[in-house]
Design a protein around this motif. Structure first.
Motif, short mmCIF file in Angstrom:
data_model
loop_
_atom_site.label_atom_id
_atom_site.label_comp_id
_atom_site.label_asym_id
_atom_site.label_seq_id
_atom_site.Cartn_x
_atom_site.Cartn_y
_atom_site.Cartn_z
N SER A 56 0.83 -1.21 0.00
CA SER A 56 0.00 0.00 0.00
C SER A 56 0.86 1.25 0.00
CB SER A 56 -0.92 0.00 1.23
OG SER A 56 -1.77 -1.11 1.22
N GLY A 57 2.01 1.21 0.69
CA GLY A 57 2.86 2.39 0.80
C GLY A 57 4.26 2.23 0.26
N ASN A 58 4.85 1.03 0.45
CA ASN A 58 6.19 0.71 -0.05
C ASN A 58 7.24 1.69 0.46
OD1 ASN A 58 5.24 -1.50 -1.82
ND2 ASN A 58 4.29 0.16 -2.98
N GLY A 59 7.20 1.96 1.78
CA GLY A 59 8.10 2.95 2.37
C GLY A 59 9.57 2.65 2.16
N LEU A 60 10.01 1.42 2.50
CA LEU A 60 11.44 1.11 2.39
C LEU A 60 11.88 1.09 0.94
CD1 LEU A 60 14.04 0.38 3.84
CD2 LEU A 60 13.38 -2.04 3.68
N ALA A 61 11.09 0.50 0.06
CA ALA A 61 11.44 0.45 -1.36
C ALA A 61 11.57 1.85 -1.95
CB ALA A 61 10.41 -0.37 -2.14
#
Length: 293
Positions: free
Chosen positions: A93-98
């Motif tokens: 939904s967010g893919n913060g680390l990527a």
């Protein structure tokens, strides 16, 4: 030429996106001169960790998380403990680390990064007994994560709608925070522990955070009137929260937090229930991960 054994662990529900065609897309773009590819779909919570652990014990050198930050967390914990290499194809939904690592959001681009096999090391951290790689925390975001976990509508729009609904009634909490021996007492809406700069979807809570500096950023979002929510949202999108009157950021290696009662927390966006006392430590450069050059 000896090929590298690579396993793609696919979370079929992350981000609310269909992934049945993903193995075919990977097969079409993966460098088969370099890799022996295998695929596995998860079937329940915790299954990704089980698959990753078994793969690490059966000669898989690279294990790829196809999903969001929660999937990365399950797989990354096992990869780190077995000294293997983690890859990411973002599908959350967010893919913060990527996003922080600048891994492409499209599948073909993410596979091309894997083909180059450029391996970096990043910091990890523990939140009591649980590892996290991107972001962990307590307060309103943890409250929302715990409710969102039971929401059938995944993805950003469902998260935003739920957040706006719950924000009307949520009350700021009191936290006693110690960072590297220095004590702080704060009334806060959210307390986030940031390894990377962002929650996901380019919402930066701590713009100067780094996954390679051996430090964690304690991000305290202060109690604020609801009409200032658009201001905070814009500061996150513009990566300017480090200059915000609504956010205080304290950096350190060893963090202790006492709160009013046992309550929800989140680990890389996944909800858990945890006691009132929290201890957080950083483990510098402990995870091998494939990143763009």
């Amino acid at each position: 030429m000896t090929k590298t054994n690579i396993l793609f662990i696919i979370n079929p529900i992350s981000g609310g996106k269909n992934k049945l065609k993903i193995p075919g897309i990977i097969e079409a773009h993966l460098d088969h001169r370099q890799f022996n590819a295998n695929f596995s779909f998860t079937e329940y919570v915790g299954h990704a960790a089980e698959i990753a652990e078994e793969a690490a014990n059966h000669n898989f050198d690279v294990i790829v998380a196809v999903g969001g930050d929660g999937t990365i967390n399950e797989i990354g914990t096992k990869v780190m403990k077995s000294n293997k290499v983690l890859g990411i194809i973002p599908f959350g939904s967010g893919n913060g680390l990527a996003r922080f690592l600048k891994i492409p959001m499209n599948t073909k681009g993410a596979i091309e990064v894997i083909n180059k096999l450029h391996i970096s090391k990043i910091d990890t951290a523990t939140f009591n007994d649980k590892y996290f790689f991107n972001m962990a925390g307590m307060g309103f975001d943890a409250h929302i994560s715990s409710i969102f976990a039971g929401n059938k509508k995944r993805g950003l729009s469902g998260y935003v709608k739920l957040g706006l609904k719950e924000m009307m009634d949520y009350k700021a909490q009191q936290y006693d925070i110690t960072v590297d021996g220095i004590a702080y007492s704060r009334k806060a809406f959210v307390v986030s522990i940031a390894n990377s700069s962002q929650y996901g979807n380019n919402a930066h809570v701590s713009p100067r955070a780094s996954v390679t500096d051996g430090l964690l950023d304690v991000c305290i979002i202060k109690k604020f009137p609801l009409y200032k929510m658009p201001v905070l949202a814009m500061e996150m999108i513009l990566a300017k929260t480090d200059h915000s009157e609504l956010v205080e950021i304290i950096r350190g290696k060893h963090i202790q937090i006492g709160r009013e009662a046992d309550a929800a927390i989140h680990i890389d966006g996944e909800p858990f229930f945890m006691g009132a006392d929290i201890e957080i430590t950083v483990d510098p450069l402990s995870l091998q991960i494939i990143t763009p050059l």
